[in-house]
Design a protein around this motif. Structure first.
Motif, PDB file in Angstrom:
ATOM      1  N   GLU A 134      -0.553   5.725 -21.968  1.00  0.00           N
ATOM      2  CA  GLU A 134       0.705   6.285 -21.469  1.00  0.00           C
ATOM      3  C   GLU A 134       0.854   6.182 -19.949  1.00  0.00           C
ATOM      4  O   GLU A 134       1.935   5.863 -19.450  1.00  0.00           O
ATOM      5  N   ASN A 135      -0.206   6.471 -19.202  1.00  0.00           N
ATOM      6  CA  ASN A 135      -0.116   6.595 -17.742  1.00  0.00           C
ATOM      7  C   ASN A 135      -1.395   6.105 -17.074  1.00  0.00           C
ATOM      8  O   ASN A 135      -2.417   5.887 -17.729  1.00  0.00           O
ATOM      9  N   ILE A 136      -1.303   5.991 -15.753  1.00  0.00           N
ATOM     10  CA  ILE A 136      -2.497   5.895 -14.922  1.00  0.00           C
ATOM     11  C   ILE A 136      -2.676   7.246 -14.250  1.00  0.00           C
ATOM     12  O   ILE A 136      -1.748   7.766 -13.617  1.00  0.00           O
ATOM     13  N   TYR A 137      -3.863   7.819 -14.389  1.00  0.00           N
ATOM     14  CA  TYR A 137      -4.197   9.052 -13.682  1.00  0.00           C
ATOM     15  C   TYR A 137      -5.051   8.671 -12.480  1.00  0.00           C
ATOM     16  O   TYR A 137      -6.090   8.024 -12.627  1.00  0.00           O
ATOM     17  N   VAL A 138      -4.584   9.053 -11.305  1.00  0.00           N
ATOM     18  CA  VAL A 138      -5.210   8.628 -10.048  1.00  0.00           C
ATOM     19  C   VAL A 138      -5.928   9.814  -9.420  1.00  0.00           C
ATOM     20  O   VAL A 138      -5.372  10.910  -9.308  1.00  0.00           O
ATOM     21  N   GLY A 139      -7.170   9.601  -9.018  1.00  0.00           N
ATOM     22  CA  GLY A 139      -7.923  10.565  -8.233  1.00  0.00           C
ATOM     23  C   GLY A 139      -8.285   9.939  -6.904  1.00  0.00           C
ATOM     24  O   GLY A 139      -8.713   8.779  -6.849  1.00  0.00           O
ATOM     25  N   HIS A 140      -8.131  10.698  -5.824  1.00  0.00           N
ATOM     26  CA  HIS A 140      -8.290  10.091  -4.494  1.00  0.00           C
ATOM     27  C   HIS A 140      -8.832  11.099  -3.495  1.00  0.00           C
ATOM     28  O   HIS A 140      -8.308  12.216  -3.360  1.00  0.00           O
ATOM     29  N   VAL A 141      -9.904  10.687  -2.801  1.00  0.00           N
ATOM     30  CA  VAL A 141     -10.466  11.470  -1.706  1.00  0.00           C
ATOM     31  C   VAL A 141     -10.931  10.482  -0.634  1.00  0.00           C
ATOM     32  O   VAL A 141     -11.746   9.602  -0.910  1.00  0.00           O
ATOM     33  N   GLY A 142     -10.430  10.620   0.589  1.00  0.00           N
ATOM     34  CA  GLY A 142     -10.898   9.747   1.669  1.00  0.00           C
ATOM     35  C   GLY A 142      -9.893   8.674   2.037  1.00  0.00           C
ATOM     36  O   GLY A 142      -8.681   8.882   1.977  1.00  0.00           O
ATOM     37  N   ASP A 143     -10.395   7.484   2.397  1.00  0.00           N
ATOM     38  CA  ASP A 143      -9.502   6.433   2.868  1.00  0.00           C
ATOM     39  C   ASP A 143      -9.652   5.114   2.121  1.00  0.00           C
ATOM     40  O   ASP A 143      -9.166   4.082   2.598  1.00  0.00           O
ATOM     41  N   SER A 144     -10.315   5.119   0.962  1.00  0.00           N
ATOM     42  CA  SER A 144     -10.157   3.970   0.082  1.00  0.00           C
ATOM     43  C   SER A 144      -8.731   4.026  -0.463  1.00  0.00           C
ATOM     44  O   SER A 144      -8.116   5.094  -0.483  1.00  0.00           O
ATOM     45  N   ARG A 145      -8.194   2.900  -0.920  1.00  0.00           N
ATOM     46  CA  ARG A 145      -6.762   2.857  -1.212  1.00  0.00           C
ATOM     47  C   ARG A 145      -6.441   2.245  -2.575  1.00  0.00           C
ATOM     48  O   ARG A 145      -7.188   1.422  -3.098  1.00  0.00           O
ATOM     49  N   LEU A 146      -5.270   2.642  -3.094  1.00  0.00           N
ATOM     50  CA  LEU A 146      -4.684   2.036  -4.287  1.00  0.00           C
ATOM     51  C   LEU A 146      -3.296   1.514  -3.939  1.00  0.00           C
ATOM     52  O   LEU A 146      -2.466   2.253  -3.385  1.00  0.00           O
ATOM     53  N   TYR A 147      -3.049   0.239  -4.252  1.00  0.00           N
ATOM     54  CA  TYR A 147      -1.756  -0.396  -4.054  1.00  0.00           C
ATOM     55  C   TYR A 147      -1.187  -0.826  -5.404  1.00  0.00           C
ATOM     56  O   TYR A 147      -1.936  -1.148  -6.327  1.00  0.00           O
ATOM     57  N   ARG A 148       0.145  -0.862  -5.464  1.00  0.00           N
ATOM     58  CA  ARG A 148       0.831  -1.434  -6.628  1.00  0.00           C
ATOM     59  C   ARG A 148       1.800  -2.508  -6.159  1.00  0.00           C
ATOM     60  O   ARG A 148       2.573  -2.302  -5.224  1.00  0.00           O
ATOM     61  N   HIS A 149       1.769  -3.658  -6.844  1.00  0.00           N
ATOM     62  CA  HIS A 149       2.714  -4.739  -6.571  1.00  0.00           C
ATOM     63  C   HIS A 149       3.609  -4.886  -7.800  1.00  0.00           C
ATOM     64  O   HIS A 149       3.119  -5.153  -8.894  1.00  0.00           O
ATOM     65  N   ARG A 150       4.915  -4.679  -7.599  1.00  0.00           N
ATOM     66  CA  ARG A 150       5.862  -4.726  -8.722  1.00  0.00           C
ATOM     67  C   ARG A 150       7.185  -5.314  -8.243  1.00  0.00           C
ATOM     68  O   ARG A 150       7.730  -4.874  -7.229  1.00  0.00           O
ATOM     69  N   ASP A 151       7.699  -6.282  -9.001  1.00  0.00           N
ATOM     70  CA  ASP A 151       9.016  -6.866  -8.720  1.00  0.00           C
ATOM     71  C   ASP A 151       9.157  -7.298  -7.270  1.00  0.00           C
ATOM     72  O   ASP A 151      10.185  -7.060  -6.614  1.00  0.00           O
ATOM     73  N   GLY A 152       8.108  -7.927  -6.745  1.00  0.00           N
ATOM     74  CA  GLY A 152       8.183  -8.475  -5.394  1.00  0.00           C
ATOM     75  C   GLY A 152       7.970  -7.479  -4.280  1.00  0.00           C
ATOM     76  O   GLY A 152       8.110  -7.834  -3.107  1.00  0.00           O
ATOM     77  N   GLU A 153       7.635  -6.217  -4.622  1.00  0.00           N
ATOM     78  CA  GLU A 153       7.392  -5.209  -3.600  1.00  0.00           C
ATOM     79  C   GLU A 153       5.986  -4.642  -3.753  1.00  0.00           C
ATOM     80  O   GLU A 153       5.492  -4.468  -4.865  1.00  0.00           O
ATOM     81  N   THR A 154       5.349  -4.353  -2.629  1.00  0.00           N
ATOM     82  CA  THR A 154       4.004  -3.777  -2.623  1.00  0.00           C
ATOM     83  C   THR A 154       4.064  -2.386  -2.021  1.00  0.00           C
ATOM     84  O   THR A 154       4.644  -2.196  -0.936  1.00  0.00           O
ATOM     85  N   GLN A 155       3.481  -1.423  -2.729  1.00  0.00           N
ATOM     86  CA  GLN A 155       3.511  -0.027  -2.283  1.00  0.00           C
ATOM     87  C   GLN A 155       2.101   0.539  -2.246  1.00  0.00           C
ATOM     88  O   GLN A 155       1.337   0.381  -3.203  1.00  0.00           O
ATOM     89  N   GLN A 156       1.753   1.191  -1.145  1.00  0.00           N
ATOM     90  CA  GLN A 156       0.495   1.930  -1.068  1.00  0.00           C
ATOM     91  C   GLN A 156       0.706   3.266  -1.767  1.00  0.00           C
ATOM     92  O   GLN A 156       1.529   4.080  -1.343  1.00  0.00           O
TER      93      GLN A 156
END
Length: 268
Positions: A134-156
């Motif tokens: 159903e979803n992506i569940y994201v956990g984040h602490v610090g400065d490692s990063r997750l990006y998504r590229h969709r329909d020609g756009e990239t979002q942090q």
């Protein structure tokens, strides 16, 4: 329709010290156990969930290396407990369960650091993407990063837990000034480090077919601007491996001082 996640991962040691303090992990998570996956592969989410994570360790000696690997090992042990609850007919709050897991690992890293003087202050970042049907569940602490590229756009999708990030977010400094800021690596949230409190960022993100994601340690950011990351993620749409190789080689050639870890994964 089957939902397949395809990925490629790699980690390159930086030049500042011999040990690579970064670590990455891809594992298929079922109710009974977790199965670690190779650096390249694909996984059908109809069989099991998939967890993809990057961690950057910190601390003197081998402490950073140990912290990042300890974190990922414990992560692969904790997440199946939530899946067991779901399989048993309960309806666990995945975000709540993920936050509890991060707090438990934070406590464990602190315990290891307190028990051995050579490991005092050991800490690590963590950014993970937990794929369910159903979803992506994201956990984040610090400065490692997750990006998504969709329909020609990239979002942090994550925000750096760094003091200088606030200045960048407020528009007080440019992206280049932030990347070169002397306090960019001064983090206000880490796993362990002797800190009593932890405030992880957790969120649920829907995904669609054709989405491309990238997880990375700050070694990628040292050597690449946001515009360059977007350009690289826009290329080689049919090959996560080619995109990964291009990202890492560009970052290392432009910087290479810090360890550089990256995972590119596509939803097919």
């Amino acid at each position: 329709m089957p939902i397949v996640v395809k990925w490629s991962a790699d980690s390159i040691s930086g030049t500042k010290k011999p040990a690579n303090d970064d670590a990455w992990l891809v594992f298929a998570a079922g109710a009974d156990k977790s199965v670690r996956c190779d650096a390249e592969g694909e996984h059908d989410l109809r069989s099991n969930d998939l967890v993809i994570a990057v961690s950057d360790g910190m601390g003197g000696g081998q402490a950073g290396d140990l912290a990042s690997r300890l974190l990922l090992t414990q992560l692969s042990q904790i997440i199946p407990k939530t899946i067991r609850l779901s399989a048993s007919g309960f309806n666990p709050d995945y975000l709540e369960q993920l936050e509890e897991a991060l707090h438990a690992i934070h406590t464990s890293i602190n315990h290891h650091g307190a028990a051995d003087q050579e490991l005092k202050g050991m800490a690590a970042t963590i950014t993970l993407a937990w794929f369910t049907p159903e979803n992506i569940y994201v956990g984040h602490v610090g400065d490692s990063r997750l990006y998504r590229h969709r329909d020609g756009e990239t979002q942090q999708l994550t925000e750096d837990h760094a003091y200088a990030w606030r200045k960048f977010n407020k528009g007080e400094i440019s992206e280049m000034q932030y990347r070169m800021h002397p306090k960019r690596s001064v983090l206000n949230e880490v796993m362990g480090g002797g800190h009593r409190k932890l405030r992880p960022s957790v969120m649920a993100i829907p995904y669609i077919m054709g989405d491309r994601f990238m997880l990375c340690s700050d070694g990628i950011i040292d050597g690449m601007s946001q515009r360059r990351i977007h350009a690289q993620l826009s290329q080689n749409e049919d090959s996560t491996k080619a995109t990964l190789n291009s990202l890492i080689s560009t970052a290392v050639n432009n910087s290479g001082y810090d360890d550089t870890t990256c995972i590119v994964f596509d939803v097919r």
